[in-house]
Structure formats: C-alpha cells, structure tokens
Design an enzyme around this catalytic site. Sequence first.
Site, PDB file in Angstrom:
ATOM      1  N   GLY A   5       0.826  -1.204   0.000  1.00 18.06           N
ATOM      2  CA  GLY A   5       0.000   0.000   0.000  1.00 18.06           C
ATOM      3  C   GLY A   5       0.854   1.245   0.000  1.00 18.06           C
ATOM      4  O   GLY A   5       2.072   1.168   0.215  1.00 18.06           O
ATOM      5  N   CYS A  25       5.299  -6.354   1.099  1.00 21.43           N
ATOM      6  CA  CYS A  25       5.713  -4.968   0.889  1.00 21.43           C
ATOM      7  C   CYS A  25       5.363  -4.108   2.104  1.00 21.43           C
ATOM      8  O   CYS A  25       5.980  -4.269   3.142  1.00 21.43           O
ATOM      9  CB  CYS A  25       5.108  -4.444  -0.415  1.00 21.43           C
ATOM     10  SG  CYS A  25       5.918  -2.962  -1.005  1.00 21.43           S
ATOM     11  N   TYR A  26       4.339  -3.254   2.020  1.00 25.40           N
ATOM     12  CA  TYR A  26       3.973  -2.458   3.199  1.00 25.40           C
ATOM     13  C   TYR A  26       3.649  -3.385   4.378  1.00 25.40           C
ATOM     14  O   TYR A  26       3.967  -3.085   5.531  1.00 25.40           O
ATOM     15  CB  TYR A  26       2.772  -1.551   2.879  1.00 25.40           C
ATOM     16  CG  TYR A  26       2.301  -0.758   4.081  1.00 25.40           C
ATOM     17  CD1 TYR A  26       2.990   0.358   4.508  1.00 25.40           C
ATOM     18  CD2 TYR A  26       1.178  -1.164   4.812  1.00 25.40           C
ATOM     19  CE1 TYR A  26       2.587   1.071   5.627  1.00 25.40           C
ATOM     20  CE2 TYR A  26       0.757  -0.460   5.929  1.00 25.40           C
ATOM     21  CZ  TYR A  26       1.464   0.662   6.331  1.00 25.40           C
ATOM     22  OH  TYR A  26       1.070   1.357   7.433  1.00 25.40           O
ATOM     23  N   HIS A  76       6.619  -8.484  -4.529  1.00 26.52           N
ATOM     24  CA  HIS A  76       5.206  -8.825  -4.756  1.00 26.52           C
ATOM     25  C   HIS A  76       5.077 -10.209  -5.401  1.00 26.52           C
ATOM     26  O   HIS A  76       5.158 -10.326  -6.627  1.00 26.52           O
ATOM     27  CB  HIS A  76       4.551  -7.767  -5.653  1.00 26.52           C
ATOM     28  CG  HIS A  76       4.330  -6.475  -4.938  1.00 26.52           C
ATOM     29  ND1 HIS A  76       3.179  -6.180  -4.251  1.00 26.52           N
ATOM     30  CD2 HIS A  76       5.151  -5.415  -4.762  1.00 26.52           C
ATOM     31  CE1 HIS A  76       3.281  -4.992  -3.696  1.00 26.52           C
ATOM     32  NE2 HIS A  76       4.475  -4.497  -3.996  1.00 26.52           N
ATOM     33  N   GLU A 106       2.479 -11.800  -5.818  1.00 24.95           N
ATOM     34  CA  GLU A 106       1.176 -11.922  -6.491  1.00 24.95           C
ATOM     35  C   GLU A 106       1.211 -11.503  -7.957  1.00 24.95           C
ATOM     36  O   GLU A 106       0.302 -11.832  -8.713  1.00 24.95           O
ATOM     37  CB  GLU A 106       0.095 -11.114  -5.731  1.00 24.95           C
ATOM     38  CG  GLU A 106       0.233  -9.592  -5.743  1.00 24.95           C
ATOM     39  CD  GLU A 106       1.177  -9.037  -4.667  1.00 24.95           C
ATOM     40  OE1 GLU A 106       2.151  -9.723  -4.317  1.00 24.95           O
ATOM     41  OE2 GLU A 106       0.963  -7.900  -4.213  1.00 24.95           O
ATOM     42  N   SER A 114     -26.771  -7.628 -21.543  1.00 23.76           N
ATOM     43  CA  SER A 114     -25.998  -7.039 -22.640  1.00 23.76           C
ATOM     44  C   SER A 114     -25.439  -8.106 -23.574  1.00 23.76           C
ATOM     45  O   SER A 114     -25.059  -7.814 -24.688  1.00 23.76           O
ATOM     46  CB  SER A 114     -24.829  -6.238 -22.070  1.00 23.76           C
ATOM     47  OG  SER A 114     -23.884  -7.125 -21.488  1.00 23.76           O
ATOM     48  N   GLY A 115     -25.380  -9.343 -23.068  1.00 18.11           N
ATOM     49  CA  GLY A 115     -24.758 -10.388 -23.888  1.00 18.11           C
ATOM     50  C   GLY A 115     -23.286 -10.550 -23.562  1.00 18.11           C
ATOM     51  O   GLY A 115     -22.586 -11.333 -24.180  1.00 18.11           O
ATOM     52  N   GLY A 116     -22.798  -9.793 -22.570  1.00 26.19           N
ATOM     53  CA  GLY A 116     -21.440 -10.015 -22.061  1.00 26.19           C
ATOM     54  C   GLY A 116     -21.494 -11.176 -21.058  1.00 26.19           C
ATOM     55  O   GLY A 116     -22.582 -11.637 -20.697  1.00 26.19           O
ATOM     56  N   VAL A 117     -20.326 -11.613 -20.611  1.00 30.08           N
ATOM     57  CA  VAL A 117     -20.294 -12.779 -19.714  1.00 30.08           C
ATOM     58  C   VAL A 117     -21.043 -12.508 -18.413  1.00 30.08           C
ATOM     59  O   VAL A 117     -21.856 -13.329 -17.977  1.00 30.08           O
ATOM     60  CB  VAL A 117     -18.833 -13.130 -19.310  1.00 30.08           C
ATOM     61  CG1 VAL A 117     -18.773 -14.445 -18.591  1.00 30.08           C
ATOM     62  CG2 VAL A 117     -17.927 -13.113 -20.487  1.00 30.08           C
ATOM     63  N   ASP A 118     -20.776 -11.352 -17.800  1.00 28.73           N
ATOM     64  CA  ASP A 118     -21.293 -11.124 -16.451  1.00 28.73           C
ATOM     65  C   ASP A 118     -22.820 -11.095 -16.409  1.00 28.73           C
ATOM     66  O   ASP A 118     -23.448 -11.794 -15.611  1.00 28.73           O
ATOM     67  CB  ASP A 118     -20.737  -9.809 -15.870  1.00 28.73           C
ATOM     68  CG  ASP A 118     -19.234  -9.727 -16.006  1.00 28.73           C
ATOM     69  OD1 ASP A 118     -18.617 -10.786 -16.207  1.00 28.73           O
ATOM     70  OD2 ASP A 118     -18.686  -8.617 -15.932  1.00 28.73           O
ATOM     71  N   SER A 119     -23.429 -10.263 -17.279  1.00 29.69           N
ATOM     72  CA  SER A 119     -24.888 -10.182 -17.213  1.00 29.69           C
ATOM     73  C   SER A 119     -25.517 -11.496 -17.683  1.00 29.69           C
ATOM     74  O   SER A 119     -26.571 -11.891 -17.201  1.00 29.69           O
ATOM     75  CB  SER A 119     -25.429  -8.990 -18.013  1.00 29.69           C
ATOM     76  OG  SER A 119     -25.159  -9.133 -19.386  1.00 29.69           O
ATOM     77  N   SER A 120     -24.848 -12.213 -18.598  1.00 34.90           N
ATOM     78  CA  SER A 120     -25.413 -13.480 -19.080  1.00 34.90           C
ATOM     79  C   SER A 120     -25.413 -14.532 -17.972  1.00 34.90           C
ATOM     80  O   SER A 120     -26.409 -15.227 -17.766  1.00 34.90           O
ATOM     81  CB  SER A 120     -24.599 -14.018 -20.264  1.00 34.90           C
ATOM     82  OG  SER A 120     -24.631 -13.093 -21.320  1.00 34.90           O
ATOM     83  N   LYS A 169     -13.676 -12.641 -12.608  1.00 40.43           N
ATOM     84  CA  LYS A 169     -14.183 -12.961 -13.949  1.00 40.43           C
ATOM     85  C   LYS A 169     -13.901 -14.414 -14.357  1.00 40.43           C
ATOM     86  O   LYS A 169     -14.766 -15.085 -14.904  1.00 40.43           O
ATOM     87  CB  LYS A 169     -13.536 -12.024 -14.961  1.00 40.43           C
ATOM     88  CG  LYS A 169     -14.163 -12.081 -16.309  1.00 40.43           C
ATOM     89  CD  LYS A 169     -14.511 -10.697 -16.723  1.00 40.43           C
ATOM     90  CE  LYS A 169     -15.314 -10.530 -17.932  1.00 40.43           C
ATOM     91  NZ  LYS A 169     -16.103  -9.304 -17.816  1.00 40.43           N
TER      92      LYS A 169
END
Length: 519
Positions: free
Chosen positions: A59, A86-87, A175, A177, A229-235, A375
């Site tokens: 951070g 790190c921090y 890091h 990650e 919308s036809g995107g992954v998330d809303s579908s 995602k």
Amino acid sequence: MQFQHEKDKILIIDFGSQVTKLIARRVRELGVYSEIITPKDLNKIKNYQNIKGFILSGGPSTVTKKKFESVPKRIFNENIPILGICYGLQLIAKIFGGKIKPSRKRREFGRAHLFKKKSSLLIKKFVKSNTSVWMSHEDAVVKLPKNFSTIASTKYSNLTIIENSKKKIYGVQFHPEVTHTDNGKKIFENFLFLICKIKKRWKISSQKNRLIEEIKNTVGNQKVICALSGGVDSSVAALLINKAIKKNLICIMVDTGLMRKNEFSYTYNLFKKKYNLNVKLINASKIFLKKLKKVSNPEKKRKIIGSLFIKVFEEESKKYKGINYLAQGTLYPDIIESRSSTGSKTSKIKSHHNVGGLPKKMKLKLLEPLKEFFKDEVRILGKSLGLVEKINFKHPFPGPGLGIRIVGDITPERLRILKEADFIYINELINKGLYSKIWQAYAALLPIKTVGVMGDSRTYENICLLRAVTSEDGMSADYFNFPKNFLDSISNKIINNVKGINRVVYDITSKPPSTIELE
Ligand code: XMP
C-alpha cells in the site's frame, strides 16, 4: 462480514495496493477461499475461528511517519500465521521493533535478483539460482525486528524475506502476487499449505447450487428486472437467477446501435429460444445516434451514452408492475475497487459506463449474485450453467460500445464501416485459433482520410486501427505479438471487403502509457 458461508478462509487486509486483488486470486486459484477486507473491517471482527491465515497487502502508506495504517495487535497473538507483503512486511517489522527507512538509495522498482540466506518453509522450492522478484518500494527494513531472521536478500535490500517461524509470522518485500515475480505462486502455496495448513476446499463450480438457493430465499415470489448485454457477467447472472425464479425474471436488452455486427440479434435469440428466458428487446439506436450527432469529445460521448441508457431502461421498466429487484452482474473486483481502504481518490482517467451501473433512483433492491467472484470464476460458473462458449469466453466489451471506438463524430456510415471491419477481424482471430490467446481485441475507426491505390484508381479513405492486448485484469496490458502472416492477411481482408477503409494499422502500445480503448 460478507461471505459467511465459507468455513476456512484466508483474510487479506488491504492497505490500498493496486494489486491486492491479485493476492485473492492467487489464493483462490490454489483452491482456498479468501476475502479482502479493510483494516477498519478487521477491527470489527470478534471471532477469528474460521480464519486460517492473514495476508497484509502492500500500500501507499509509510510506517516512517507518525501516523500510519495498522492492524489490531491481537492478530499476532492468536497463533494464526501471517504473511506481510511490501507495506505488510514493513508494518510487521515496525510493530516488532525493527527499523524502517525511507531512502532513495534503497528504493527498488522492477525486477531484482533474489539471494537465499537460509531455508524456510515459505521459500521451499521457490528460490533457484536465477530467481527474480518484482519490487515496488521506497521504504526498506534496515534493522531486523527481535526474534526474526533473514531468509533472503536482494542487491539493494538485505531484508527481503524475513520470518519469525515460532510465531509463524513472515514478510516479503517483493510482490509474489504479480506474474513478473518468477514462480510467485509457490510463496502462496507454501504459506497456505505448509504454514497455515489449510485444506484445498474452494471450488467455484460447486457454488452454483448454493447461489441458486440463496436467490430463491432472497427473492421468493417477487419480480426481478435485469439489463442483459450479452457479455459474460450479465449473461451468467441472468442464467443463475432464471434457474432460481424462472419467469419472474424480466431481462431487458437495450440496443444502442453501438454493438458489434449481429451481436444483439444473436444474444436475443439465444436467451429467448435456447435458454427460454423472458427477454424484451428495445431498439433505441435512432435516439442514441441522434443524441450523439456531432459529439466528438470522448467524455461527452460516454456521459450521453451512459445517461441515455439509464433513461431508456427506466422507461421500459416502468411498464412492468410490481418489480422489487434490479439484478446486476457486479463482480468482486468492482466491490473492492469501490471501497477504498485508504480514502485516497485515484485520478480519474475515463468515466466508465457499465450496463451494470444502473439507476439508483429506481428504488429497487439490488440483486448481485456474482459479487463474490472474479471474472475467470464467473466463466467457470457460466460453463456449469451451460452458457455457450461464444459468450462465456467473449472478450470484455465496454459499456459505451463502438461509440468509443470511432474517434471523433459517430455517424451511421462510420458505424457501418467499423462494424464490418470488426466482424472480419474478430472472425479471423477465431478461425486462426488466436482469439482465446488474446485478452481483448477490437477494430477502431480513425476517421482520418489518407490516399491509397486500388487497381488503377486513387482512393481517399479512412484508417482502421486494430488493437489486441494480453492482460490479467485490464489494469495493465501488453500488445499481442501477431505472426507477420496474420497481419498481412487481415490487412488484405479488411481492405478488400470493407468499402471506406484503405489503410490498416496495428496499435503497438502497452497500457500504460496508453489505455486499452482509444477514448
Ligand atoms: P481502458 O481503456 O481504461 O480499459 O484501458 C480497461 C478495460 O475496461 C473496459 N472499459 C469499459 N468497460 N464500461 C465498461 O464496462 C466502460 O465505460 C469502459 N471503458 C473501458 C475496456 O474495454 C477494457 O477492457
């Protein structure tokens, strides 16, 4: 606490690093459930029973000032393993009496070579003769805290990995990650399984039934409206909710005219016919084009598209009586990003519009079944719900759509040209097996006319810009290295088939300094 259902978990305390969410991803990729919480949230937790380990993130704060972000001392006395990054490492060092100095000389940004000093469970099978780690720090620990020992160093920082193995407290200055650290996942693997001794139990596909039950219990017989919308998330959100409440879910698709060629009709037919959802299609393209006429400023375009979308959606939803919930495909990173741990505001580069960011004044309760997931996890859920690959593995697409991929004014003719070029480009990527190797690809239209020659005639037409990037989460990106023959053939295909384009260029900038979209 948000996710009460998970028994054993790793808590990540977020001190505001740009890459904290990657820590959660790494832990979950290893089959262990993790949550990100703020230091303030940590103060509120009374019972540590199911917490098998703490990870303190990096951070922007510094322990060299009088006031700095910290954690309750209690976490060090519960025999729960702790890893500071790190921090997080500097904070541990400070709390246990070490010395930290801000120093231009000691600051390290980028790759650094790691030297092993001593064996430790944390670095088992991690350090090789040429291991390099990713550094991003100005402060450095210069004196070991009491009862700690040094595990590894770099040229400029002696105390790069430290431990107090008796208390199971570990700290790394780099890091692990980020993918730039060689084999960084090993650090997490060792921490989770050798030190925390937590079991691999987190499997996203087994969450589906729990989520459906939760939606059933929350919504009961009430009605839910959702912008699809036809995107992954809303579908995925729509399929999940539909499994729980069937016809009480009303999906609305607003066609802004700024979607890719054939996309809307494909999505509409798929959800209506294949998945049997209650979907209503609103064709609003004329009004969108009218409001966008002669608007070339990117931010103005974004604002117009965003607010018009909300208006059209709201008007349509008024036609349905007795709606109680608004469903959104909000993901875990959206939740983390909207709750700053430090209170600092990062500078705004673009005002993002997302069909997920729907009206607050609708006074509907929010239903966000994907808010715990990343995602890639949503894609696993999508697969288990039978979502077709074409949607499940679709590249991200911005809320304002092609509106921000036509530089300058948006006209019906420019939209036609762009839709054709993009269609050819994306299909070629799919046919050549490249689509899945790329995080996001699109064609854009630069309405700058240049001279060309076709046959024996002079042409004077637009430029098509092709973009393709690799990325992990869209925050940074590298351009994709196409084989030359692909670039040759796509350039030919676009120019030969799309009237209005006589020059194709490939964008070879990374993010930063560019962004992924042009506007
Ligand atoms: P930039 O251009 O900021 O894009 O590097 C990063 C990622 O965000 C997507 N993007 C958006 N997504 N609404 C969205 O839902 C938006 O307004 C928006 N603008 C950019 C972009 O496509 C990329 O994946």
